[in-house]
Scaffold this motif. Sequence first.
Motif, mmCIF file in Angstrom:
data_model
loop_
_atom_site.group_PDB
_atom_site.id
_atom_site.type_symbol
_atom_site.label_atom_id
_atom_site.label_comp_id
_atom_site.label_asym_id
_atom_site.label_seq_id
_atom_site.Cartn_x
_atom_site.Cartn_y
_atom_site.Cartn_z
ATOM 1 N N LYS A 1 0.825 -1.208 0.000
ATOM 2 C CA LYS A 1 0.000 0.000 0.000
ATOM 3 C C LYS A 1 0.865 1.266 0.000
ATOM 4 C CE LYS A 1 -4.143 -1.799 2.293
ATOM 5 N NZ LYS A 1 -4.859 -1.906 3.588
ATOM 6 N N ARG B 1 2.003 1.855 -3.515
ATOM 7 C CA ARG B 1 0.916 2.434 -4.303
ATOM 8 C C ARG B 1 0.761 3.927 -3.985
ATOM 9 N NH1 ARG B 1 -5.474 0.550 -3.833
ATOM 10 N NH2 ARG B 1 -6.292 2.201 -5.158
ATOM 11 N N ALA B 2 0.823 4.258 -2.699
ATOM 12 C CA ALA B 2 0.703 5.659 -2.298
ATOM 13 C C ALA B 2 1.822 6.491 -2.914
ATOM 14 C CB ALA B 2 0.738 5.766 -0.770
ATOM 15 N N LEU C 1 3.664 5.936 -5.686
ATOM 16 C CA LEU C 1 3.641 6.086 -7.141
ATOM 17 C C LEU C 1 2.553 7.048 -7.601
ATOM 18 C CD1 LEU C 1 5.125 5.274 -9.654
ATOM 19 C CD2 LEU C 1 3.663 3.271 -9.868
ATOM 20 N N ASN C 2 1.480 7.130 -6.818
ATOM 21 C CA ASN C 2 0.444 8.114 -7.152
ATOM 22 C C ASN C 2 1.031 9.513 -7.284
ATOM 23 O OD1 ASN C 2 -2.408 7.334 -7.407
ATOM 24 N ND2 ASN C 2 -2.065 6.311 -5.447
ATOM 25 N N ALA D 1 -0.172 -3.512 -3.880
ATOM 26 C CA ALA D 1 0.474 -2.389 -4.562
ATOM 27 C C ALA D 1 -0.362 -1.891 -5.726
ATOM 28 C CB ALA D 1 1.861 -2.793 -5.046
ATOM 29 N N LEU E 1 -3.495 7.933 11.764
ATOM 30 C CA LEU E 1 -2.999 7.776 10.393
ATOM 31 C C LEU E 1 -2.333 6.425 10.271
ATOM 32 C CD1 LEU E 1 -1.131 11.050 9.352
ATOM 33 C CD2 LEU E 1 -3.356 10.217 8.584
ATOM 34 N N ASN E 2 -2.673 5.675 9.229
ATOM 35 C CA ASN E 2 -1.916 4.447 9.025
ATOM 36 C C ASN E 2 -0.671 4.726 8.174
ATOM 37 O OD1 ASN E 2 -2.656 4.343 6.288
ATOM 38 N ND2 ASN E 2 -4.485 3.154 6.744
ATOM 39 N N ALA F 1 0.353 3.854 5.120
ATOM 40 C CA ALA F 1 0.194 4.326 3.743
ATOM 41 C C ALA F 1 -0.345 5.744 3.694
ATOM 42 C CB ALA F 1 -0.735 3.380 2.971
ATOM 43 N N GLN F 2 -1.178 6.100 4.670
ATOM 44 C CA GLN F 2 -1.715 7.464 4.690
ATOM 45 C C GLN F 2 -0.626 8.479 5.025
ATOM 46 O OE1 GLN F 2 -4.892 6.751 7.450
ATOM 47 N NE2 GLN F 2 -6.429 6.603 5.834
ATOM 48 N N ILE G 1 1.384 8.796 1.920
ATOM 49 C CA ILE G 1 0.755 9.526 0.816
ATOM 50 C C ILE G 1 0.755 11.023 1.088
ATOM 51 C CG2 ILE G 1 -1.740 9.661 1.389
ATOM 52 C CD1 ILE G 1 -2.226 8.446 -1.438
ATOM 53 N N LEU G 2 0.608 11.435 2.335
ATOM 54 C CA LEU G 2 0.605 12.874 2.619
ATOM 55 C C LEU G 2 1.983 13.486 2.353
ATOM 56 C CD1 LEU G 2 -1.627 12.982 5.818
ATOM 57 C CD2 LEU G 2 -2.236 13.705 3.511
#
Lengths: 255, 255
Positions: free
Chosen positions: B34, B37-38, B40-41, B65, B156-157, B159-160, B163-164
């Motif tokens: 995850k 994935r975060a 690459l976004n 992913a 917050l997990n 991946a979060q 991503i931030l």
Amino acid sequence: MTDTNGSDSAAPQFTAPKPVIVLVRPQLGENIGKAARAMLNFGLTEMRLVTPRDGWPNPSAGPAAAGANEILEEAEVFESLAEAVSDCTNVYATTVRKRGVTKPVVTPEEAAREIYAEPGRSAFVFGPERSGLETEDVAVARSILTVPINPQFGSLNLAQAVILCAYEWSKGAGLAQPTQEDVLPPAPQDELEGLIGHFERLLEDKNYFWPETRAEANRLTLRNLLTKPAWNHLEVRTMRGVLSTLEKARRPRGE
Amino acid sequence: MTDTNGSDSAAPQFTAPKPVIVLVRPQLGENIGKAARAMLNFGLTEMRLVTPRDGWPNPSAGPAAAGANEILEEAEVFESLAEAVSDCTNVYATTVRKRGVTKPVVTPEEAAREIYAEPGRSAFVFGPERSGLETEDVAVARSILTVPINPQFGSLNLAQAVILCAYEWSKGAGLAQPTQEDVLPPAPQDELEGLIGHFERLLEDKNYFWPETRAEANRLTLRNLLTKPAWNHLEVRTMRGVLSTLEKARRPRGE
């Protein structure tokens, strides 16, 4: 989450109204729970659901909310997006797709700035996990919100999209913003719906939406046209007066 | 994701070196996927792992992913955090906990600004899912990165959090911004005047502007109302069509 006198103390106190999160036809309860968790991390507490696929409440939502259960318990369910945002003045449709709609496109950052600059209530609208918002959903919104993303890999899930919007909003949440008090906010969505309905009724009388094959597209065009101006309460009322005048016979002079 | 000569074309080209994401003792393979994935976004592609609990590679990572597999395949494994960041000049330890360390504390936004201002390579360091970074890990970093979060609900997990950080970094990275190519400019003034004139003519027929003492104010209100939307050429034409329909008798069905 709730203090002794029962009032909501879960989130910091803000002066501007907090935006609501609207999930349109969400599929998995787990994702609704994750969205609630994402919201509460950044102080958003009001969730609205439009016809969730598996009904509501959904037993899968709670475990995924990781403690943000109060949001789920207070989530309201609506039959349509228009109803869900009827009290909102700023409605943002989150979508990554290019569409032939003439609406402003903003980033989460720009949306947050707009929300703080306007005294009205705002809504972030998210579509179903797989398909995203339909064109008719987007038509309800005044603006399109798009997260700038890697063009070769756009794979934000629902909770991630929610968290980015909530995060950007939270940056300004502690600050008292100067309001433009001489500028009235856009009319609430229900007044806008009233205006659109009035136009449609008059035009139906004249067969404007005929033939049937063009009717849906014509309705969308009209809706987008009337959503764009962000007319305030007084302006909507004036336009209603214009329509009422046009549908009546010649107004008599003198009593 | 890979072009014909085998070079990495998955992400846009940037001038500043991209920060690396370092996961220290991550527990679940799913969360590593995850995180990929975060990343690459938002255009981050380099992942480093410090002694992942279940070894590496981990079969649970790939499915999570969601297509960001290249990041997992190229992830490097290290025995210690110090080794993992040995080539980095800016090292940010992400943590929410207060610690007795005298290091600067920055937000993801501030970290992103610093990263662009310095020519060296940067690293965002994340701890294990449950416990977060240990004091010894934090000691390796130059700065502490903390996401400003709801003080009553910090959840917050991994991946979060990733991503931030990636999202904030990406704002300066030149990622494709949402385009507004569909948005046409406002119609020229003469088209707007034509529309206003059309409204006025129809309304005069209905004595809308009567009595004479109110006429001037009513005309101004109508003009302001119709000027505000900044309708483009097509929108003005649509509204002219609406007015033409309203002034005509019922449109006949059939050819």
